[in-house]
Design a protein around this motif. Structure first.
Motif, PDB file in Angstrom:
ATOM      1  N   UNK A   1       1.023  -2.706  -8.316  1.00 27.67           N
ATOM      2  CA  UNK A   1       0.373  -1.405  -8.485  1.00 27.67           C
ATOM      3  C   UNK A   1       0.891  -0.359  -7.491  1.00 27.67           C
ATOM      4  N   UNK A   2       1.583  -0.791  -6.450  1.00 31.90           N
ATOM      5  CA  UNK A   2       2.018   0.176  -5.440  1.00 31.90           C
ATOM      6  C   UNK A   2       3.008  -0.484  -4.494  1.00 31.90           C
ATOM      7  N   UNK A   3       3.714   0.336  -3.734  1.00 38.97           N
ATOM      8  CA  UNK A   3       4.560  -0.118  -2.633  1.00 38.97           C
ATOM      9  C   UNK A   3       4.080   0.588  -1.374  1.00 38.97           C
ATOM     10  N   UNK A   4       3.762  -0.190  -0.338  1.00 39.69           N
ATOM     11  CA  UNK A   4       3.170   0.357   0.872  1.00 39.69           C
ATOM     12  C   UNK A   4       4.172   0.345   2.022  1.00 39.69           C
ATOM     13  N   UNK A   5       4.137   1.408   2.793  1.00 42.74           N
ATOM     14  CA  UNK A   5       4.994   1.533   3.968  1.00 42.74           C
ATOM     15  C   UNK A   5       4.146   1.423   5.227  1.00 42.74           C
ATOM     16  N   UNK A   6       4.568   0.528   6.129  1.00 42.26           N
ATOM     17  CA  UNK A   6       3.838   0.286   7.367  1.00 42.26           C
ATOM     18  C   UNK A   6       4.653   0.854   8.524  1.00 42.26           C
ATOM     19  N   UNK A   7       4.302   2.075   8.919  1.00 37.40           N
ATOM     20  CA  UNK A   7       5.060   2.754   9.967  1.00 37.40           C
ATOM     21  C   UNK A   7       4.811   2.122  11.333  1.00 37.40           C
ATOM     22  N   UNK A   8       5.692   2.427  12.283  1.00 33.04           N
ATOM     23  CA  UNK A   8       5.550   1.909  13.638  1.00 33.04           C
ATOM     24  C   UNK A   8       4.222   2.367  14.235  1.00 33.04           C
ATOM     25  N   UNK A   9       3.534   1.449  14.930  1.00 32.33           N
ATOM     26  CA  UNK A   9       2.260   1.777  15.577  1.00 32.33           C
ATOM     27  C   UNK A   9       2.417   2.002  17.078  1.00 32.33           C
ATOM     28  N   UNK A  10       3.635   1.819  17.606  1.00 34.37           N
ATOM     29  CA  UNK A  10       3.879   2.098  19.024  1.00 34.37           C
ATOM     30  C   UNK A  10       3.933   0.871  19.896  1.00 34.37           C
ATOM     31  N   UNK A  11       3.179  -0.171  19.537  1.00 37.45           N
ATOM     32  CA  UNK A  11       3.195  -1.427  20.293  1.00 37.45           C
ATOM     33  C   UNK A  11       2.561  -2.516  19.445  1.00 37.45           C
ATOM     34  N   UNK A  12       2.741  -3.762  19.862  1.00 38.42           N
ATOM     35  CA  UNK A  12       2.137  -4.870  19.126  1.00 38.42           C
ATOM     36  C   UNK A  12       0.637  -4.973  19.389  1.00 38.42           C
ATOM     37  N   UNK A  13       0.174  -4.263  20.374  1.00 38.02           N
ATOM     38  CA  UNK A  13      -1.251  -4.261  20.672  1.00 38.02           C
ATOM     39  C   UNK A  13      -1.986  -3.071  20.087  1.00 38.02           C
ATOM     40  N   UNK A  14      -1.294  -2.261  19.296  1.00 38.32           N
ATOM     41  CA  UNK A  14      -1.908  -1.098  18.653  1.00 38.32           C
ATOM     42  C   UNK A  14      -1.994  -1.336  17.157  1.00 38.32           C
ATOM     43  N   UNK A  15      -3.215  -1.341  16.622  1.00 41.35           N
ATOM     44  CA  UNK A  15      -3.428  -1.619  15.194  1.00 41.35           C
ATOM     45  C   UNK A  15      -3.584  -0.312  14.436  1.00 41.35           C
ATOM     46  N   UNK A  16      -2.836  -0.165  13.353  1.00 41.50           N
ATOM     47  CA  UNK A  16      -2.949   0.984  12.467  1.00 41.50           C
ATOM     48  C   UNK A  16      -3.406   0.534  11.092  1.00 41.50           C
ATOM     49  N   UNK A  17      -3.478   1.472  10.161  1.00 34.22           N
ATOM     50  CA  UNK A  17      -3.901   1.110   8.805  1.00 34.22           C
ATOM     51  C   UNK A  17      -3.197   1.979   7.774  1.00 34.22           C
ATOM     52  N   UNK A  18      -3.050   1.419   6.589  1.00 30.67           N
ATOM     53  CA  UNK A  18      -2.557   2.124   5.412  1.00 30.67           C
ATOM     54  C   UNK A  18      -3.699   2.156   4.404  1.00 30.67           C
ATOM     55  N   UNK A  19      -3.979   3.312   3.847  1.00 34.56           N
ATOM     56  CA  UNK A  19      -5.100   3.468   2.915  1.00 34.56           C
ATOM     57  C   UNK A  19      -4.577   3.715   1.506  1.00 34.56           C
ATOM     58  N   UNK A  20      -5.201   3.052   0.544  1.00 39.90           N
ATOM     59  CA  UNK A  20      -4.799   3.198  -0.853  1.00 39.90           C
ATOM     60  C   UNK A  20      -6.004   2.888  -1.728  1.00 39.90           C
ATOM     61  N   UNK A  21      -6.008   3.377  -2.955  1.00 39.93           N
ATOM     62  CA  UNK A  21      -7.070   3.083  -3.915  1.00 39.93           C
ATOM     63  C   UNK A  21      -6.599   2.007  -4.881  1.00 39.93           C
ATOM     64  N   UNK A  22      -7.463   1.022  -5.132  1.00 42.77           N
ATOM     65  CA  UNK A  22      -7.129  -0.043  -6.074  1.00 42.77           C
ATOM     66  C   UNK A  22      -8.260  -0.182  -7.094  1.00 42.77           C
ATOM     67  N   UNK A  23      -7.911  -0.507  -8.297  1.00 44.20           N
ATOM     68  CA  UNK A  23      -8.895  -0.768  -9.341  1.00 44.20           C
ATOM     69  C   UNK A  23      -9.195  -2.251  -9.422  1.00 44.20           C
ATOM     70  N   UNK A  24     -10.461  -2.603  -9.317  1.00 39.86           N
ATOM     71  CA  UNK A  24     -10.882  -3.999  -9.412  1.00 39.86           C
ATOM     72  C   UNK A  24     -11.797  -4.183 -10.606  1.00 39.86           C
ATOM     73  N   UNK A  25     -11.769  -5.376 -11.160  1.00 40.79           N
ATOM     74  CA  UNK A  25     -12.652  -5.715 -12.265  1.00 40.79           C
ATOM     75  C   UNK A  25     -13.893  -6.421 -11.733  1.00 40.79           C
ATOM     76  N   UNK A  26     -14.956  -6.399 -12.501  1.00 39.69           N
ATOM     77  CA  UNK A  26     -16.156  -7.126 -12.104  1.00 39.69           C
ATOM     78  C   UNK A  26     -15.849  -8.612 -12.010  1.00 39.69           C
ATOM     79  N   UNK A  27     -16.259  -9.235 -10.907  1.00 43.00           N
ATOM     80  CA  UNK A  27     -15.997 -10.650 -10.709  1.00 43.00           C
ATOM     81  C   UNK A  27     -14.862 -10.898  -9.735  1.00 43.00           C
TER      82      UNK A  27
END
Length: 493
Positions: free
Chosen positions: A443-469
């Protein structure tokens, strides 16, 4: 130790696969992806049914503000406030009798509601506005004859368009609104043969018009359908008792309400005491709050729960799975028992003990990468020293291999779009790329940019469609792109 950790991991994985993406049983879904536990009082009015006209508001607002300040100091976070009450002063009608249509609102009404809501919000509080009450149909109400908003389509539509619409247009996305109550205790307007109490003089005076249950349900459903497009806050009905919300009848299922609300006074304690009876016993499909409860438990409660104060009773109700607790009433001049004399320090103590009470919480579920199904080239770091920056002190290091992937099993209660946050750390200088699959479809291709260090956590936000269940969310290495970064968790809302 390894065996213990394995059992724990399996347990967490199992829980993650079955938890629904909805508000907990002890909160109300609020503004889409959040939850709220209403804790506080019924105001319920200063000038019955006329609080927001210019004449009344300008004369009384300073006094009302002082009372709101007192509520805030005593731990009130939610204020249930009646808007039109028995319709004696508002809205405006074309005449004085049945068949008269609503022509509008008194001068300043909407702006004064906005001002009141703004002030509540500035104090960290939310309004739960109740539009009308069964009072409009009571025999004692000689000043209003407009109960046919329930059954007369022309009158009802004029009420929606000329009274409700201006209010919800102005306040439908306000963070100072907890929710909307369509009508207070309408069961006293429903004929006895349908299970209502229109002829029951024990608790309320007799109604002028005994409506059928079908008429009431249609009125409520029409309200929900009209209000819904304008508001992001939840909608309910303030029932007079658990009797009509699952204990003996279920008057309000299937009407599109977002939560249920019943009132508890001691006359019904012999039949139903929520301090000793779990909410689940009512068999409801939505959370349920107690929207009115006696002001002074020591004098007005004959049940077995002790001590008889709002901390003890509020705690039992919370632990029994009810989703809110509102005391009656702050400003009832006709009663010697008023909430302002009995809620302190109990409401503040409840909030100190239970973090969910009186607060907005994120309606989200986290799924840890170290508990997902991981394939390809990777290193698992579960709860290890040195990984304190990561959720649950753990992550998965993903390395370069053609089939490297992280697969999560998630569950949704309905078919709709969800917000997905992918939490990661990338201490390299180059971005990483992964393909996103939902239920085995890319459904998508996500890019995870540099966060500056291994001790710095970042996030990528996207919308996904889920079915019931049951659903799967999978992140796979994209083509020949380099990985070499840490996956922390995903968060679904």
């Amino acid at each position: 130790m390894k065996k213990t950790w394995l059992v724990f991991t399996l347990l967490i994985t199992l829980l993650a696969s079955v938890l629904p993406l909805t508000a907990s049983a002890q909160s109300v879904a609020w503004k889409g992806n959040q939850s709220y536990y209403p804790l506080g009082t019924n105001y319920a009015w200063y000038d019955y049914g006329n609080d927001f006209s210019n004449a009344s508001f300008n004369a009384n607002w300073n006094t009302i503000k002082t009372q709101i300040d007192d509520m805030a100091a005593k731990g009130v976070k939610t204020v249930r406030w009646w808007v039109f009450a028995g319709m004696m002063s508002a809205p405006n009608f074309s005449g004085s009798g049945l068949g008269s249509t609503v022509t509008g609102l008194p001068d300043g009404w909407v702006q004064n509601m906005v001002t009141a809501t703004d002030y509540l919000h500035s104090k960290g509080m939310k309004a739960y506005y109740c539009f009308v009450a069964h009072d409009m149909d009571m025999a004692w109400n000689q000043w209003s004859n407009h109960e046919d908003i329930v059954s007369n389509t022309t009158v009802q539509n004029s009420y929606f368009n000329n009274a409700i619409k201006p209010i919800v247009q102005a306040l439908g996305n306000h963070d100072g609104i907890m929710g909307w109550d369509i009508i207070n205790e309408p069961e006293w307007m429903v004929r006895d043969e349908d299970g209502g109490g229109a002829g029951n003089t024990q608790a309320q005076p007799q109604a002028r018009t005994a409506f059928t249950l079908g008429q009431l349900r249609t009125f409520i459903k029409n309200n929900v359908d009209f209000i819904r497009p304008y508001v992001t806050q939840p909608i309910s009905v303030g029932s007079a008792s658990a009797k009509w919300v699952g204990k003996e009848y279920n008057f309000y299922s299937g009407l599109g309400l977002d939560f249920y609300d019943f009132h508890w006074y001691d006359w019904y304690t012999p039949y139903f005491d929520p301090t000793v009876t779990p909410a689940s016993s009512l068999g409801l499909d939505k959370p349920v709050i107690i929207g009115e409860i006696f002001a002074n438990p020591a004098a007005q409660y004959t049940g077995t729960t002790t001590p008889k104060n709002h901390y003890s009773i509020g705690e039992k109700i919370y632990l029994n799975g009810y989703a809110g607790y509102l005391v009656w009433t702050w400003n009832d001049q006709n009663s010697v028992q008023v909430a302002k004399d009995h809620v302190a320090p109990h409401l503040n103590n409840l909030m100190n003990q239970y973090a969910e009470m009186g607060r907005v919480t994120s309606n989200s579920i986290s799924y840890e990468a170290e508990h997902a199904t991981v394939s390809g080239s990777y290193t698992l770091h579960p709860n290890e020293a040195g990984y304190e920056a990561y959720s649950a002190r753990g992550c998965v290091s993903l390395w370069n291999a053609p089939n490297t992937a992280v697969r999560y099993g998630v569950n949704a209660t309905s078919t709709r779009n969800h917000s997905l946050q992918v939490h990661y750390a990338n201490g390299d200088s180059t971005a990483k790329v992964m393909d996103l699959y939902v239920n085995n479809t890319k459904v998508n291709t996500l890019t995870f940019n540099a966060t500056g260090s291994w001790g710095t956590v970042g996030s990528v936000n996207v919308t996904v469609g889920l079915q019931a269940g049951a659903n799967t969310i999978e992140l796979k290495r994209s083509g020949t792109h380099s990985l070499n970064f840490n996956m922390d968790k995903i968060v679904l809302q």
